[in-house]
Design a protein around this motif. Sequence first.
Motif, short mmCIF file in Angstrom:
data_model
loop_
_atom_site.label_atom_id
_atom_site.label_comp_id
_atom_site.label_asym_id
_atom_site.label_seq_id
_atom_site.Cartn_x
_atom_site.Cartn_y
_atom_site.Cartn_z
N PRO A 76 -4.42 -0.57 -6.34
CA PRO A 76 -3.89 -0.61 -7.71
C PRO A 76 -4.05 0.70 -8.47
O PRO A 76 -3.26 0.99 -9.37
N ASP A 77 -5.06 1.50 -8.10
CA ASP A 77 -5.20 2.80 -8.76
C ASP A 77 -3.99 3.68 -8.47
O ASP A 77 -3.48 4.38 -9.36
N GLU A 78 -3.50 3.65 -7.23
CA GLU A 78 -2.31 4.43 -6.88
C GLU A 78 -1.06 3.85 -7.55
O GLU A 78 -0.14 4.59 -7.92
N LEU A 79 -1.01 2.54 -7.69
CA LEU A 79 0.17 1.88 -8.25
C LEU A 79 0.52 2.42 -9.63
O LEU A 79 1.70 2.68 -9.92
N PHE A 80 -0.48 2.59 -10.48
CA PHE A 80 -0.21 3.00 -11.85
C PHE A 80 -0.29 4.51 -12.06
O PHE A 80 -0.04 4.99 -13.15
N LEU A 81 -0.62 5.23 -11.00
CA LEU A 81 -0.59 6.69 -11.08
C LEU A 81 0.72 7.26 -10.55
O LEU A 81 1.12 8.36 -10.93
N ARG A 82 1.39 6.52 -9.65
CA ARG A 82 2.63 7.00 -9.03
C ARG A 82 3.81 6.19 -9.54
O ARG A 82 3.95 5.01 -9.23
N THR A 83 4.67 6.83 -10.32
CA THR A 83 5.80 6.12 -10.91
C THR A 83 6.73 5.54 -9.85
O THR A 83 7.20 4.40 -9.97
N GLY A 84 7.00 6.31 -8.80
CA GLY A 84 7.88 5.82 -7.75
C GLY A 84 7.33 4.59 -7.05
O GLY A 84 8.07 3.66 -6.73
N TYR A 85 6.03 4.58 -6.80
CA TYR A 85 5.37 3.44 -6.16
C TYR A 85 5.48 2.22 -7.07
O TYR A 85 5.82 1.11 -6.62
N CYS B 92 -10.29 -4.42 -10.73
CA CYS B 92 -9.71 -3.32 -11.51
C CYS B 92 -10.59 -2.93 -12.70
O CYS B 92 -10.09 -2.70 -13.81
N ASP B 93 -11.90 -2.86 -12.50
CA ASP B 93 -12.83 -2.59 -13.60
C ASP B 93 -12.50 -1.28 -14.32
O ASP B 93 -12.42 -1.23 -15.55
N GLU B 94 -12.29 -0.22 -13.56
CA GLU B 94 -12.08 1.08 -14.18
C GLU B 94 -10.76 1.16 -14.94
O GLU B 94 -10.63 1.90 -15.90
N LEU B 95 -9.78 0.37 -14.51
CA LEU B 95 -8.46 0.43 -15.13
C LEU B 95 -8.45 -0.22 -16.51
O LEU B 95 -7.73 0.24 -17.40
N TYR C 223 0.86 -1.18 0.00
CA TYR C 223 0.00 0.00 0.00
C TYR C 223 0.89 1.23 0.00
O TYR C 223 2.07 1.17 0.36
N HIS C 224 0.32 2.35 -0.44
CA HIS C 224 1.09 3.59 -0.53
C HIS C 224 0.53 4.60 0.47
O HIS C 224 -0.68 4.83 0.54
N SER C 225 1.45 5.19 1.26
CA SER C 225 1.09 6.23 2.21
C SER C 225 1.60 7.57 1.70
O SER C 225 2.75 7.66 1.25
N THR C 226 0.76 8.59 1.74
CA THR C 226 1.18 9.92 1.29
C THR C 226 2.36 10.43 2.09
O THR C 226 3.25 11.10 1.56
#
Length: 363
Positions: free
Chosen positions: A215-224, A248-251, A132-135
Motif C-alpha cells: 500500500p505504500d507504493e500504491l499511493f506514491l505511484r500515480t500510475g499504479y 497502514c499505521d504510517e499512512l 503488487y508493483h514491480s519496478t
Amino acid sequence: MGTPHELGKSLNISTSYTTDPDEALAALQTDAVTTGRLPHAVRRSLDDLPPEANLDPPDGVEIGTARDDHKLVRLSAGDGWLALSIRENDGNASLTVTAATPELAAKVVQDVLGEIPEIDHGPDRVPMGFWYHSTDSGAHRSVRPITALSWEEIRGNYSAPAAGAFARLMSHQPGSSSGRLILLHGPPGTGKTTALRTLAREWRSWCQVDNVLDPDELFLRTGYLMEVTLGEEAENKGRWRLLLLEDCDELIRGEAKAASGQALSRLLNLTDGLLGHGRDVIVAITTNEDLARLHPAVARPGRCLAQIEVGPLGGEETARWLAANGMPDDAVTAPATLAELIAVRDGQGLDGERTAHSPGMYL
C-alpha cells in the motif's frame, strides 16, 4: 483484410530488439496495429483459469507458440483478426485480440470467454486478487482462492460491540451508504484480517476483493494507483471493488500528512474525492494504532462506511469462546485477544496472565 496466414506473416525483427520467441509473436500482433491492418484491440485479463480452459478462438489458424518455464504464448489468426493468448503457470492469463473493426475484436473475445467454464470453489473458498508493483514491469494482479468462514462461524471471536458493528457491515448492500472507507483498528492478534476474509465471502455476490500487498507504493505511484482502481473496469462492470490495505499505521496516523507527502491525500481522494467519484470502490484499512492517534481526516463523519475497534474479549466472552472450543471456561480468567486464546487452545498457555503471542497472518 487478408487471409489468416497473411495477417500473421513474419516480420524482419532485429535480434538487437528481441531474441525471445514470445516477444516475436507479440511483435507480429503489434505490427498489425501500427500498420493499420488491424487497428482495433480488446484485451481481457483472466484470473484463476481452469486447467481445461481453451483460449484458442474458434475457426482460428495457429501462427506460432512459445513456451518457457513460466508461461505459454500462442498467436492465432482468423478472418480479419489476430489473437494473442498468454497463459501463466499460476492460472492467470490474458487474451488480446486485434481486428479490423471494434465489433469483430469484441466478438472474438466473447467467443473465447463463452467457452471457459467457471470454477466452483465451494462455500468456504473465495477468489481474492493480490496486487503488487514491480519496478521492472509495473503493476501485477494475481488471483488465488482463500479459505473464509461464514460470519456466524466467527462471530464468537469478537467482543459484543465489535460483533454488532461487524454484523451490520456483513449485511451491507451496494449503494446503501455514502461512506467508502472501512477502518479496523486495535491491537495485533484481535482478528482484523479474519474478519476481512469473512467479509470477502459475505460480499462475493456483488464485490470483487483485492489485497494490495504494498500500500505504500500504491499511493506514491500515480500510475499504479490508476491501474488498481481503474485498470480492469471493463471486466468488472456492475461489480464493486473492495481494496484491502493491511497494517497502514504510517499512512493514516496523525503526523501522516507531513511524513507521507501526497500519499494520505490520494487515499482520501480515493474514498470521497474526485478520484473516487463515480467509482464503485471501497477501501478497507487495518491498523494497530489507537483511534486517538489517527489523522482526524481519516475518521471524520461521512467518510467511513464502518469504523470498528477490534479489541480483546472480556471475561464472560472469553469463557464462552473457551467453552465453544471444547475447553474449560475458566482456562483463562482475564481479557484475552483471539491470538492468545488460540495459543491456549493449542497448548501454549498464558501462565496466569496475558502474554504476547504471534498473531499470525490470518488474525
